[in-house]
Scaffold this active site. Structure first.
Site: not given
Ligand code: NAD
Length: 501
Positions: A152, A176, A179, A229, A284, A384
């Site tokens: 997000f 994808k 959401e 994450s 991040c 985090e």
């Molecule tokens: P998230 O892991 O909740 O979601 C990421 C994606 O995974 C979304 O598209 C979501 O719909 C999907 N998802 C969520 N739960 C899932 C599940 N149980 N099974 C399969 N898919 C699932 O992350 P977020 O809250 O959207 O974003 C924040 C996180 O992203 C933080 O941890 C941040 O550090 C990380 N991030 C990392 C980088 C990087 O370059 N390393 C860059 C941006 C964000």
């Protein structure tokens, strides 16, 4: 009350017209109200998008390099034309301030510009006469249908880290997006269509784990780029690779910034505040821990505190410095960390709970928060948090500070503020982190380099964009050929392993 709209998938170059069995709410975080409902794809919806991508790929993979570059240039022009509209959509659903939303589009544009050079980037290699009358050439070919699963916090930039290079390499894509803020992905889809990309090469499916898991197991998806994450990144990497796909999964972070006693403390305090609270800490590459090397702590904390007093939290459309958190649930989670930090004995210097804000009464607000003397076992240090909470840890020496970073399970970004060149050089050599800043707080690599962390911040062996992306989105093929000028005289077959003579 804000009028709700329906947000749906984008398949074969147009909005999806099918029904949705499930939907989710999308909030305007500065108002705290539902502004849209987004369709959640079921497995059959994902299958339709992958089928569209597969069909489009069979033609797009043969598009000439100049045609692909032409589409990339036109895509760039479309993004520039619609830049303000995309930025406004990001602010409306994510909450970050408009200037910050524009900043993420700018960083995405840099990757598009890199991809415009695809005719030069995809050049192969050729060796003449590796053996008698034998030449060797290497070529890079697209992998096929690529799934992009994005978080997000950068609803435009992270899709732009991957899609332009994947498409320039001749692949088709199913994105994808998160959401929580899905609209930016559809504006990108419209930009691709305006740029003349054939329908089906760029598709979007919205949804949750159902859509992600179908992409990870679908037999026609060849490569998966994920950002999110760490627990989900690990799941994506393990599931995708078990199903025979190449996977790069970028995970979470806990970024430390060391400040040594000789540092320019004003520059360090400016950096800590901008990298700690920009985008409400939902980056991040945000700095979440400042490691103050003795005896700099008191002075540094005083300068950070002074700067935080001037930050204005509020609706991102009103020229504030910092917006709300993305959802009420996330705000509550971050707030619970502040409670836990107090209980763990850290000194709460500035409490963002109940801060004055310039925004809607029901918005998902939390003001900038500063802790000092944070014990390394406190959850505000170990976890985090992904919110506007900055922790200061005191370290007796540079070695102690470096050990702290290297013991951390994450290894995304880090920074050092110092005027000692030899120390900075030692830091860059010994720190176990993928992206390092020296007197630079958010060291996001420029587009000609690749972005990625170490340890639990990345699963897989290629980083995002830059040269690694060319490797990830293509398969290499090596051709060994023989075109003798005269017929080879008849001889007995030689069963020995062929050597080069
Ligand atoms: P998230 O892991 O909740 O979601 C990421 C994606 O995974 C979304 O598209 C979501 O719909 C999907 N998802 C969520 N739960 C899932 C599940 N149980 N099974 C399969 N898919 C699932 O992350 P977020 O809250 O959207 O974003 C924040 C996180 O992203 C933080 O941890 C941040 O550090 C990380 N991030 C990392 C980088 C990087 O370059 N390393 C860059 C941006 C964000």
């Amino acid at each position: 009350m804000t009028q709700e709209k329906r947000i749906t998938h984008w398949v074969e170059g147009k909005p999806w017209t099918g029904p949705a069995a499930r939907q989710g709410e999308v909030f305007d975080p500065a108002l705290g109200t539902v502004c849209a409902r987004v369709d959640y794809a079921c497995e059959a919806d994902v299958d339709a998008a992958v089928a569209a991508a597969g069909a489009a790929w069979s033609t797009w993979r043969t598009a000439t390099l100049s045609r692909r570059a032409g589409v990339l240039f036109d895509f760039r022009a479309a993004l520039l034309r619609r830049r303000a509209e995309i930025g406004a959509a990001i602010t409306a659903e994510h909450g970050k301030v408009l200037s910050d939303a524009d900043g993420e589009i700018a960083r995405g544009l840099e990757v598009v510009e890199f991809a415009c050079g695809i005719p030069a980037l995809l050049k192969g290699q050729f060796s003449e006469s590796v053996s008698t009358q034998i030449d060797v050439t290497s070529i890079r070919q697209p992998v096929g249908v690529c799934a992009l699963i994005t978080p997000f916090n950068f609803p435009a930039m992270v899709p732009l880290w991957f899609a332009p290079i994947a498409i320039a390499c001749g692949n088709a894509v199913v994105l994808k997006p998160s959401e929580k803020d899905p609209s930016a992905s559809l504006l990108l889809a419209e930009c691709w269509a305006e740029a003349g990309l054939p329908p089906g090469v760029f598709n979007v499916v919205h949804g949750d784990a159902v859509a992600v898991n179908r992409l990870l197991t679908h037999p026609d998806v060849r490569a998966v780029s994920f950002v999110g994450s760490t627990p989900i990144a690990r799941h994506v990497y393990e599931t995708g690779t078990r199903h025979g796909k190449r996977v790069q999964a970028l995970g979470g972070a806990k970024n430390h910034m060391i400040v040594t006693p000789d540092a320019d403390l004003d520059a360090a305090a400016d950096a800590a505040v901008s990298a700690g609270f920009g985008s409400a800490g939902e980056r991040c590459m945000a700095v979440s821990v400042v490691v103050a090397v003795d005896p700099v702590g008191d002075d540094l904390v005083a300068r950070i505190t002074e700067r935080m007093a001037h930050l204005r939290t509020g609706d991102g459309r009103r020229g504030c410095d910092m917006g709300p958190l993305v959802t009420g649930a996330h705000r509550d989670r971050v707030t619970s960390y502040i409670d836990a930090g107090v209980q763990a004995g850290a000194k709460l210097v500035i409490d963002g709970r109940g801060a004055d804000v310039d925004g809607g009464e029901d918005g998902f607000w939390l003001g900038p928060t500063l802790f000092d003397n944070v014990p390394p076992e406190a959850s505000i240090y170990t976890d985090e948090i992904f919110g506007p909470v900055l922790s200061v840890v005191r370290a007796p020496s540079f070695d102690h500070a470096l050990d702290l970073i290297n013991a951390n399970p994450y290894g995304n970004g880090t920074a050092i503020f110092t005027t000692d060149g030899a120390l900075a050089r030692r830091f860059q050599n010994e720190v176990e982190v993928g992206m390092v800043g020296i007197n630079v707080p958010i060291p996001v690599p420029a587009a000609a380099y690749s972005f990625g962390g170490w340890k639990s911040s990345l699963f897989g062996d290629t980083h995002a964009y830059g040269p690694d992306a060319l490797h990830f989105f293509t398969r290499s093929k090596v051709v060994t050929s023989k075109w003798p000028r005269t017929a080879t005289p008849a001889a007995r077959p030689d069963l020995n392993f062929p050597g080069n003579r």
